[in-house]
Design an enzyme around this catalytic site. Sequence first.
Site, PDB file in Angstrom:
ATOM      1  N   LEU A  94    -101.756  86.409-131.102  1.00 38.79           N
ATOM      2  CA  LEU A  94    -102.700  86.648-130.009  1.00 38.79           C
ATOM      3  C   LEU A  94    -103.736  87.693-130.408  1.00 38.79           C
ATOM      4  CD1 LEU A  94    -103.659  86.261-127.100  1.00 38.79           C
ATOM      5  CD2 LEU A  94    -101.960  87.973-126.390  1.00 38.79           C
ATOM      6  N   GLU A 143    -102.710  69.063-122.425  1.00 35.28           N
ATOM      7  CA  GLU A 143    -102.963  69.609-123.759  1.00 35.28           C
ATOM      8  C   GLU A 143    -102.583  68.577-124.813  1.00 35.28           C
ATOM      9  OE1 GLU A 143    -102.148  74.175-124.004  1.00 35.28           O
ATOM     10  OE2 GLU A 143    -100.437  73.268-122.995  1.00 35.28           O
ATOM     11  N   HIS A 175    -100.643  79.994-114.865  1.00 37.15           N
ATOM     12  CA  HIS A 175    -102.057  79.629-114.882  1.00 37.15           C
ATOM     13  C   HIS A 175    -102.479  78.764-113.691  1.00 37.15           C
ATOM     14  CE1 HIS A 175    -102.402  81.474-118.733  1.00 37.15           C
ATOM     15  NE2 HIS A 175    -101.780  80.526-119.404  1.00 37.15           N
TER      16      HIS A 175
END
Length: 487
Positions: free
Chosen positions: A18, A217, A241
């Site tokens: 990340l 995805e 999310h």
Amino acid sequence: MTAPDDHVIVLFGATGDLAKRKLLPGLFHLAAAGLLPDGYRIVGSAPTRSAMSDDAFRTLAHDAVATFGRSKPTGPGWKSFEESLSFGAADPQDPGALLAAVRAAEDSLGGPSRRLFHLAIPPSAFASTIGMLGDTGLAAENAKVIVEKPFGTDLASARALNETINAVFDESRVFRIDHFLGKESVDNILALRFANGMFEPNWNRDHIRYVQIDVPETLGLEGRAHFYEGTGAFRDMIVTHLIQVLGIVAMEPPVSLAAEPLRDEKDKVFEAMRPIGPGDVVRGQYEGYRDEPGVAPDSTTETFAALRVEVDNWRWAGVPFHLRSGKNLARGRQVITLGLREPPLRMFPTDLADQEKNRANKIVIDFGDPGWIAARFLTKEPGPAMRLEPATMAFGYAGSFCEENGLEGYERLILDAMLGDQSLFTRAGGIERIWAASTPLLENPPPVQPYAPGSWGPEPAVSELIAPYSWHLPDAAEVLPGTFGTD
């Protein structure tokens, strides 16, 4: 915009994926755009076994920015940013190197500064790292903390995590980050609704019959099998999310866009969510998942989740919210669709098939980067007969503004955290309410159903879940300027 106070930013997990893909490139883009404070220092940190020198960290940052950044690491701007970087390894029992690095960074600023800790680390390390910040005095009143997802795995663990955090940082200094909420196109939902008289009066159950929030995805596990096997699509994507985006779509108008009124209205949506039961969800697992390294041969972890959510308040009673996300699906998209009710009197003859009629009368918001908004409706086909055909009006962010002004989700949210603006961050109570609504599902999950990689998930269960409606994912080519019009 008010510039942030001088800051020392500490990146825990600075050698991880990340940090390389998002945080270091994002921080450099903020510096290149002149949005970091006049005085700033960035201290990378990782466990002692991953310790490195300042120069090695600068090399790591250079490679990360060169590979993933929008602003390339060259010229005086990079030299200044590079000089701000240092490294201090830390373990909960051995924080000495980190303490020295933070003190040296603060001393080099030559005046008062604030601290911002970004926990880009596994959830298993949250408690010990936060405890170390408290025990060492690093979590002083001038310090804030950014916490990465997942925010627990159920109600009990979320409460325990919040108690751990709040024992060291009061809630005003906690920033639970969801990069979806930092997207320009998600933030634009607030402008679309509350700045335009043509939309807000119709944004309710009287005019909208269903809402879809769809984030398929094409990617698989991407080396995350160990994390994903203990998490799954529902915890990884839906809770963190998609339900957060639902809160933006469904909220009542806040009295202002300040942090507290905005978060109050989002939390009311979560409070109004009906409990999510096993019958509201389809769980899928792509064929071949159990052969992935690190996955149990009898795994029941879902790589796909589709669900129906109800919001029991006056604005949305009776309107289903359909949420879908999964791995290894046919296409990658981030789309909100609001299906509008048809007029009560059908006075126009039409030769359109039912599927084509269903594609009209919609507002579609693509919140991928850079994103677009489209309204689909029926119009008269030119000619002597009164025949209807679908048409589209659209706005696309690409090319509409100076794109250099745009910030990616992480960039916007890190800047907000430095400014102390919690508008786009989630409260402890909001997270706990989402987990409470999810408890019936987590306690009695339906079995996973197999689906082929590259498909749209397990059929016919996915289509049956949202019947009589259907999933709608328009291509950008259908709606963006220069390509839209009748199909």
